[in-house]
Write an enzyme that holds these catalytic residues in place. Structure first.
Site, PDB file in Angstrom:
ATOM      1  N   ARG A 112       5.444   3.064   6.744  1.00  0.00           N
ATOM      2  CA  ARG A 112       4.449   2.003   6.703  1.00  0.00           C
ATOM      3  C   ARG A 112       4.870   0.948   5.693  1.00  0.00           C
ATOM      4  O   ARG A 112       5.394   1.265   4.619  1.00  0.00           O
ATOM      5  CB  ARG A 112       3.075   2.567   6.300  1.00  0.00           C
ATOM      6  N   ASP A 146      11.439  -1.133   9.434  1.00  0.00           N
ATOM      7  CA  ASP A 146      10.777  -1.239  10.734  1.00  0.00           C
ATOM      8  C   ASP A 146       9.328  -1.668  10.564  1.00  0.00           C
ATOM      9  O   ASP A 146       8.633  -1.905  11.553  1.00  0.00           O
ATOM     10  CB  ASP A 146      10.839   0.113  11.462  1.00  0.00           C
ATOM     11  N   HIS A 185       8.326  -2.865  14.075  1.00  0.00           N
ATOM     12  CA  HIS A 185       7.550  -1.615  14.229  1.00  0.00           C
ATOM     13  C   HIS A 185       7.851  -0.961  15.586  1.00  0.00           C
ATOM     14  O   HIS A 185       6.959  -0.692  16.388  1.00  0.00           O
ATOM     15  CB  HIS A 185       6.043  -1.894  14.104  1.00  0.00           C
TER      16      HIS A 185
HETATM   17  P1  NAD Z   1       3.050  14.105   9.171  1.00  0.00           P
HETATM   18  O1  NAD Z   1       1.603  14.129   8.784  1.00  0.00           O
HETATM   19  O2  NAD Z   1       3.581  15.180  10.049  1.00  0.00           O
HETATM   20  O3  NAD Z   1       3.938  14.106   7.815  1.00  0.00           O
HETATM   21  C1  NAD Z   1       3.650  13.293   6.717  1.00  0.00           C
HETATM   22  C2  NAD Z   1       4.107  14.037   5.473  1.00  0.00           C
HETATM   23  O4  NAD Z   1       3.939  13.179   4.367  1.00  0.00           O
HETATM   24  C3  NAD Z   1       3.309  15.306   5.188  1.00  0.00           C
HETATM   25  O5  NAD Z   1       4.191  16.393   5.015  1.00  0.00           O
HETATM   26  C4  NAD Z   1       2.530  14.962   3.915  1.00  0.00           C
HETATM   27  O6  NAD Z   1       2.343  16.096   3.061  1.00  0.00           O
HETATM   28  C5  NAD Z   1       3.436  13.946   3.278  1.00  0.00           C
HETATM   29  N1  NAD Z   1       2.776  13.020   2.359  1.00  0.00           N
HETATM   30  C6  NAD Z   1       1.607  12.376   2.539  1.00  0.00           C
HETATM   31  N2  NAD Z   1       1.378  11.542   1.492  1.00  0.00           N
HETATM   32  C7  NAD Z   1       2.438  11.674   0.666  1.00  0.00           C
HETATM   33  C8  NAD Z   1       2.795  11.074  -0.574  1.00  0.00           C
HETATM   34  N3  NAD Z   1       2.009  10.164  -1.154  1.00  0.00           N
HETATM   35  N4  NAD Z   1       3.948  11.462  -1.176  1.00  0.00           N
HETATM   36  C9  NAD Z   1       4.748  12.384  -0.585  1.00  0.00           C
HETATM   37  N5  NAD Z   1       4.466  12.986   0.583  1.00  0.00           N
HETATM   38  C10 NAD Z   1       3.333  12.628   1.192  1.00  0.00           C
HETATM   39  O7  NAD Z   1       3.298  12.675   9.783  1.00  0.00           O
HETATM   40  P2  NAD Z   1       4.498  12.240  10.730  1.00  0.00           P
HETATM   41  O8  NAD Z   1       4.093  12.428  12.145  1.00  0.00           O
HETATM   42  O9  NAD Z   1       5.751  12.855  10.236  1.00  0.00           O
HETATM   43  O10 NAD Z   1       4.513  10.667  10.442  1.00  0.00           O
HETATM   44  C11 NAD Z   1       4.929  10.147   9.197  1.00  0.00           C
HETATM   45  C12 NAD Z   1       4.659   8.660   9.131  1.00  0.00           C
HETATM   46  O11 NAD Z   1       5.530   7.972  10.033  1.00  0.00           O
HETATM   47  C13 NAD Z   1       3.264   8.239   9.653  1.00  0.00           C
HETATM   48  O12 NAD Z   1       2.271   8.439   8.708  1.00  0.00           O
HETATM   49  C14 NAD Z   1       3.477   6.786   9.960  1.00  0.00           C
HETATM   50  O13 NAD Z   1       3.261   6.043   8.774  1.00  0.00           O
HETATM   51  C15 NAD Z   1       4.947   6.716  10.328  1.00  0.00           C
HETATM   52  N6  NAD Z   1       5.153   6.400  11.764  1.00  0.00           N
HETATM   53  C16 NAD Z   1       5.879   5.280  12.050  1.00  0.00           C
HETATM   54  C17 NAD Z   1       6.125   4.935  13.382  1.00  0.00           C
HETATM   55  C18 NAD Z   1       6.966   3.730  13.735  1.00  0.00           C
HETATM   56  O14 NAD Z   1       7.092   3.385  14.924  1.00  0.00           O
HETATM   57  N7  NAD Z   1       7.569   3.058  12.779  1.00  0.00           N
HETATM   58  C19 NAD Z   1       5.596   5.718  14.414  1.00  0.00           C
HETATM   59  C20 NAD Z   1       4.863   6.854  14.088  1.00  0.00           C
HETATM   60  C21 NAD Z   1       4.644   7.185  12.751  1.00  0.00           C
END
Ligand code: NAD
Length: 331
Positions: free
Chosen positions: A236, A260, A297
């Protein structure tokens, strides 16, 4: 035959939706626009609803759906902040999302982004297009096989990304607030983000945006990076202080970044701004920065993601119609 109404379907999703409906013996009707007070009447006579909202779904909508005997709304994205979960629950409406539609899509993006920087891909295109075919140090590549990759956030996407880099022979170090048991044998946890970035040649972000990590990757943190290191942010935009990153790159605190996401992207993405001036000067500066590659994105945007988002939401709809419940419920 069960009947499902699908709001706000993009052209590229239409065939996928009808193919799924045919395979599941469901009658599917597509409705223009999003689900709202003005469009909810279209759902009368249907058994289930799916939509892709980026506007609020207010109390009256849940009340009307309840009156029609509908028991759910399936949102076609991971985020569900446009729903009033309290009002939905009060009207016995189950809201579902698609929490994980293709972690591989984002993981492969992050790997691609890193490899492009390591292999100096963009620089090679510039000199080659200029008919300069010499082998020269500025376009000489590094090798991921000899690198340490820092993964911030080891959930679905972070761990999938770690496995891809591991397959290339990299050492993986990581930080997460909550350690993932499935990561054993793939990566080594460190106690802080600073410890991870100090060791890493590539740093890849995979955490959600929270109020605690707003601008966490700022100029001060970049002082801990290796001057040769690369940053990939497919998480993000708000996690990275864009101005701080540009200053850090200008001061050679790190070597390059592929982003991204951008902290103030919502007015611009996904829209066509080619005929208009960018009002956001930080965005413009970032797009022109020689050490930053930006994509809109798009890390998630693959054939598989588009298919899974639609079909997982339709399946959640049918689950609730047939069984009264589904694993993807968020209320
Ligand atoms: P997920 O919930 O499986 O994993 C997120 C991880 O981050 C968890 O293990 C959590 O414990 C950890 N976490 C949360 N806050 C934290 C912090 N402040 N410090 C350290 N660790 C922390 O989520 P995911 O499915 O792996 O997705 C991760 C991120 O990817 C999403 O939240 C989203 O922001 C991003 N995403 C981006 C796109 C894109 O197209 N660019 C698409 C989907 C998701």
């Amino acid at each position: 035959m069960k009947r499902i109404i699908a709001y706000n379907v993009r052209d590229e999703e239409v065939q996928l939706a009808f193919d799924w409906a045919k395979a599941h013996d469901v009658e599917l009707v597509i409705a223009e626009g999003q689900l709202s007070v003005d469009t909810v009447h279209l759902a009368e006579g249907f058994d289930g609803v799916t939509t892709s909202q980026n506007s609020k779904v207010v109390k009256e909508v849940y009340e009307t759906l309840k009156n029609y005997g509908i028991k759910q709304i399936a949102q076609r994205s991971a985020g569900f902040d446009y729903y009033d979960l309290e009002a939905a629950t009060a009207n016995d409406i189950i809201i579902t999302n698609v929490p994980s539609y293709s972690p591989e899509s984002i993981a492969e993006y992050s790997l691609t982004a890193a490899l492009n920087m390591v292999r100096k891909w963009d620089d090679i295109q510039v000199v080659t297009n200029n008919h300069d075919f010499r082998w020269q140090v500025p376009i000489r590549a590094g090798l991921v096989n000899e690198m340490t990759v820092g993964i911030i956030g080891t959930g679905h996407i972070g761990l999938t990304t770690a496995k891809l880099f591991k397959a290339l022979g990299a050492k993986i170090v990581a930080y997460d607030l909550y350690r993932n048991d499935k990561a054993e044998g793939i990566l080594e946890y460190r106690d802080s983000i600073e410890d991870v970035v100090k060791e890493s040649d590539i740093v890849s972000l995979h955490v959600p945006a929270t109020k605690d990590n707003f601008h966490q990757f700022n100029y001060e943190l970049f002082k801990n990076f290796k001057p040769t290191a690369y940053l990939v942010n497919a998480a993000r935009g708000s996690i990275v202080d864009t101005e701080g990153l540009m200053k850090a790159l200008d001061d050679n605190l790190l070597a390059g970044a592929t982003l991204d996401t951008y902290e103030n992207e919502s007015d611009y993405i996904p829209k066509d701004w080619s005929q208009k001036d960018l009002e956001d000067k930080t965005l413009e500066k970032m797009l022109n920065h020689p050490k930053i590659t930006f994509t809109p994105h798009i890390a998630f945007y693959t054939d598989v993601s588009v298919r899974n988002i639609m079909t997982f939401a339709l399946q959640a709809t049918l689950d609730v119609i047939e069984t009264g419940d589904t694993t993807f419920r968020v209320n």
